[in-house]
Design an enzyme around this catalytic site. Structure first.
Site, PDB file in Angstrom:
ATOM      1  N   HIS A 160       0.848  -1.203   0.000  1.00  0.00           N
ATOM      2  CA  HIS A 160       0.000   0.000   0.000  1.00  0.00           C
ATOM      3  C   HIS A 160       0.875   1.242   0.000  1.00  0.00           C
ATOM      4  O   HIS A 160       1.820   1.357   0.805  1.00  0.00           O
ATOM      5  CB  HIS A 160      -0.916  -0.005   1.219  1.00  0.00           C
ATOM      6  CG  HIS A 160      -2.020  -1.005   1.138  1.00  0.00           C
ATOM      7  ND1 HIS A 160      -2.483  -1.716   2.219  1.00  0.00           N
ATOM      8  CD2 HIS A 160      -2.763  -1.425   0.076  1.00  0.00           C
ATOM      9  CE1 HIS A 160      -3.463  -2.523   1.843  1.00  0.00           C
ATOM     10  NE2 HIS A 160      -3.644  -2.368   0.547  1.00  0.00           N
ATOM     11  N   GLU A 188       1.597   3.358   3.080  1.00  0.00           N
ATOM     12  CA  GLU A 188       2.245   2.583   4.140  1.00  0.00           C
ATOM     13  C   GLU A 188       3.735   2.409   3.813  1.00  0.00           C
ATOM     14  O   GLU A 188       4.366   1.414   4.157  1.00  0.00           O
ATOM     15  CB  GLU A 188       1.539   1.235   4.308  1.00  0.00           C
ATOM     16  CG  GLU A 188       0.073   1.399   4.741  1.00  0.00           C
ATOM     17  CD  GLU A 188      -0.710   0.099   4.783  1.00  0.00           C
ATOM     18  OE1 GLU A 188      -0.099  -0.986   4.679  1.00  0.00           O
ATOM     19  OE2 GLU A 188      -1.949   0.163   4.914  1.00  0.00           O
ATOM     20  N   HIS A 201       2.587  -4.285   6.703  1.00  0.00           N
ATOM     21  CA  HIS A 201       1.617  -3.208   6.506  1.00  0.00           C
ATOM     22  C   HIS A 201       1.639  -2.309   7.741  1.00  0.00           C
ATOM     23  O   HIS A 201       2.361  -2.550   8.695  1.00  0.00           O
ATOM     24  CB  HIS A 201       0.211  -3.788   6.300  1.00  0.00           C
ATOM     25  CG  HIS A 201       0.019  -4.498   5.000  1.00  0.00           C
ATOM     26  ND1 HIS A 201      -0.653  -3.958   3.931  1.00  0.00           N
ATOM     27  CD2 HIS A 201       0.422  -5.736   4.600  1.00  0.00           C
ATOM     28  CE1 HIS A 201      -0.666  -4.816   2.923  1.00  0.00           C
ATOM     29  NE2 HIS A 201      -0.018  -5.904   3.310  1.00  0.00           N
ATOM     30  N   GLU A 213       0.742  -5.753  10.924  1.00  0.00           N
ATOM     31  CA  GLU A 213       0.306  -4.353  10.959  1.00  0.00           C
ATOM     32  C   GLU A 213       1.199  -3.587  11.930  1.00  0.00           C
ATOM     33  O   GLU A 213       0.983  -3.559  13.137  1.00  0.00           O
ATOM     34  CB  GLU A 213      -1.160  -4.258  11.379  1.00  0.00           C
ATOM     35  CG  GLU A 213      -2.132  -4.957  10.435  1.00  0.00           C
ATOM     36  CD  GLU A 213      -2.342  -4.209   9.122  1.00  0.00           C
ATOM     37  OE1 GLU A 213      -1.778  -3.089   8.965  1.00  0.00           O
ATOM     38  OE2 GLU A 213      -3.075  -4.730   8.267  1.00  0.00           O
TER      39      GLU A 213
END
Length: 393
Positions: free
Chosen positions: A162, A165, A305, A364
């Site tokens: 992403h 990110e 991420h 994450e």
């Protein structure tokens, strides 16, 4: 750093002289026949660069070696034509300099160009590290696949699926840098012996899956795509919320793991985020990443991420039994929460688990609102590096 072979030299001798594991010297010189070294032949010594010193009155090889903290034999190797007992004043000597600090600094805006610059420096210092292209982006930028290690067991780690990110890229690049430093300097990293990892595991790292998107977020739209991406972004030139690739496709919603279902509840047109495309694997970036795992058959996969300080390790009950044990270990070393299932489909980790029944993880990093601020980098890296080094065990 390169040295020239002298009569009687061996790679083992260089290993002892520079205190570098023999296997790293061998892998830095893959086309060299160790048993047939020829005088004058160039040999790469990993973990070193070259400094220069102008001889001053009273200098001797042994004094210089002591002051520079190197073996006198290394000075003679790099300067084969000098008389060690009589150094001419004003002569320039080559001095081997062991690299003991990281090149990669994560506390900066880290676009594709910065990543490539750091990568070139790492390749020059650590030639046992290898680089290939897994594929290319929409705009033709390479998706670099870095390889470290010689084991048959393979682990894949990727970052920046992403665009906003992008902080995950310098996290992964600094991890690679610290791992390389450990191999050439220190036997232990985060409590783990690294040379056995090198021998048993081959690390594949793709530090930037979406280079076009990262450059868009950090540098603004390229002229040839400006009209298109501004329209997708609803007329705004603020791309800080942009997660997609340059065509407005969310690359982590592109994989054939219940893609048809996921597409019914996501945007139906190109968007700054969440649009899964008009078909799975429609984008060159996702096709490259799919081809990579099909070809290599990795034992496990980690996708970096942001954000949440948690990671997801299951998919539809298809994850293998050892995934739970790994999840517990990752949670213990990182402090991140291990979450088995989330209401999400068509991600890279989802498809990897579904297709290969191997452990897959979506990590994450950090906490807050994307893009996470660089002020969080040290904290993020501390947790991530512990998790990543344990992923190679």
């Amino acid at each position: 750093m390169k040295v020239q072979v002298r009569k009687g030299d061996t790679l083992w001798g260089y290993s002892q002289l520079f205190h570098i594991p023999l296997v790293l010297i061998m892998d830095s010189n893959p086309h060299v026949d160790e048993k047939q070294l020829k005088p004058g032949q160039a040999i790469h010594i990993p973990g070193f660069t070259v400094d220069r010193h102008t001889v001053q009155r009273g200098d001797t090889v042994w004094q210089l070696a002591a002051s520079w903290g190197v073996n006198a034999g290394t000075l003679l190797l790099l300067n084969p034509h000098i008389d060690p007992h009589q150094l001419p004043v004003g002569q320039t000597l080559l001095i081997p300099s062991r690299v003991t600090t990281c090149i990669v600094s994560g506390k900066k805006r880290y676009d594709f160009q910065q990543m490539r610059k750091d990568m070139h420096q790492l390749l020059a210092i650590y030639p046992f590290m290898r680089r290939r292209e897994a594929g290319r982006s929409v705009l033709g930028l390479p998706l670099y696949d870095i390889r470290i290690g010689r084991g048959e067991r393979k682990v894949q780690i990727n970052a920046a699926f992403h665009a906003n990110e992008w902080i995950t890229t310098p996290v992964l690049m600094k991890f690679l840098n610290e791992y390389l430093l450990s191999l050439t300097n220190y036997p232990v990293m985060r409590g783990v012996q690294t040379l056995p990892l090198y021998m048993n595991t081959q690390l594949s790292a793709v530090p930037m899956v979406d280079p076009d998107g990262v450059n868009l977020v950090l540098n603004g739209p390229p002229p040839e795509r400006e009209k298109e991406v501004v329209a997708i972004n609803k007329g705004s030139y603020d791309f800080s919320g942009w997660k997609a690739n340059i065509r407005g496709v969310d690359l982590n919603k592109q994989f054939p793991a219940n893609w048809e279902f996921e597409s019914t509840r996501k945007p139906t047109l190109p968007s700054s985020r969440d649009f899964p495309g008009y078909a799975p694997l429609s984008e060159p970036e996702t096709r490259a990443m799919a081809d990579l795992v099909r070809k290599e058959r990795f034992e496990r996969l980690l996708a970096l991420h942001t954000q949440g300080k948690e990671f997801y390790w299951g998919y539809e009950g298809l994850e293998p039994p050892d995934s739970e044990k790994l999840a517990q270990q990752f949670s213990r070393v990182s402090g991140y929460k291990a979450v088995r299932y989330v209401d999400s489909h068509s991600g890279y980790k989802d498809w990897f688990i579904q297709e290969f029944r191997k452990p897959g993880f979506t990590i994450e990093l950090g906490e807050g609102q994307n893009p996470l601020p660089l002020s969080q980098f040290d904290e993020i890296y501390e947790a991530a590096s512990k998790l990543l080094i344990h992923s190679l065990i």
